[in-house]
Design a protein around this motif. Structure first.
Motif, mmCIF file in Angstrom:
data_model
loop_
_atom_site.group_PDB
_atom_site.id
_atom_site.type_symbol
_atom_site.label_atom_id
_atom_site.label_comp_id
_atom_site.label_asym_id
_atom_site.label_seq_id
_atom_site.Cartn_x
_atom_site.Cartn_y
_atom_site.Cartn_z
ATOM 1 N N THR A 20 0.809 -1.219 0.000
ATOM 2 C CA THR A 20 0.000 0.000 0.000
ATOM 3 C C THR A 20 0.841 1.267 0.000
ATOM 4 N N LYS A 21 1.780 1.381 0.946
ATOM 5 C CA LYS A 21 2.589 2.608 1.053
ATOM 6 C C LYS A 21 3.471 2.805 -0.167
ATOM 7 N N ARG A 24 1.557 3.894 -3.296
ATOM 8 C CA ARG A 24 1.145 5.314 -3.217
ATOM 9 C C ARG A 24 2.341 6.240 -3.378
ATOM 10 N N ASN A 148 -0.141 3.144 7.417
ATOM 11 C CA ASN A 148 -1.030 3.095 6.246
ATOM 12 C C ASN A 148 -2.196 4.070 6.351
ATOM 13 N N LEU A 151 -1.299 7.925 4.628
ATOM 14 C CA LEU A 151 -0.794 8.029 3.251
ATOM 15 C C LEU A 151 -0.755 9.458 2.716
#
Length: 168
Positions: A20-21, A24, A148, A151
């Motif tokens: 996820t990180k 992004r 998370n 973000l």
């Protein structure tokens, strides 16, 4: 790999190269004109082996930025002496643990550390200790280890660092 602008990510112990990180933050880097790479370190949980993997990849760029999360923060910080990045961005860096407590060297002037106050994996004092020793920018957020839920601020902070790295 040698390019003009490159962000090289290092994921944490239990995550993968496009979590996820990183996904992004890679968007943020690309929008700023950086190429991105995110090696897969999941084949080993040994932080020293992960550093060797990164050094063997030998990422090179006029503007090289290392970004690491958790154990990837350790990997990125320890690789600085050899890779001489323009900037270092660490999220909840897993530093100063037994058997891998050595102090990183060659930390660039542009260095930002982000850590969650409620991190139950890496104590917040590790980030504070590193930031103090290396005169790094330090951001302590109302968050846990993964960050998370942060973000937007992570993207903002990385983008600002990339701007500074480019002299803007």
């Amino acid at each position: 790999m040698s390019v003009e602008r490159l962000v090289c990510f290092a994921h944490g112990k239990e995550s993968g190269p496009w979590g996820t990180k990183i996904t992004r933050l890679a968007e943020v880097a690309r929008a700023r004109g950086f190429e991105v790479m995110s090696p897969d370190y999941s084949g080993t949980h040994d932080p020293h082996e992960r550093v060797r993997i990164l050094l063997d990849l030998a990422p090179r760029a006029r503007h090289l930025v290392l970004v690491g999360s958790s154990m990837g923060g350790y990997v990125s910080a320890q690789a600085c002496a050899a890779l001489q990045p323009s900037a270092l961005f660490l999220m909840a860096p897993a530093l100063y643990f037994p058997h891998w407590e050595e102090e990183p060297e060659g930390i660039p002037e542009h260095c930002c550390v982000v850590h969650g106050w409620s991190d139950d994996i890496v104590p917040v004092d590790r980030a504070q200790r590193f930031a103090e020793r290396h005169h790094a920018e330090l951001h302590l957020l109302h968050s846990g280890h993964t960050l998370n839920d942060q973000l937007p601020i992570l993207g903002f902070l990385l983008d600002r660092m990339l701007q500074r790295t480019l002299g803007g």
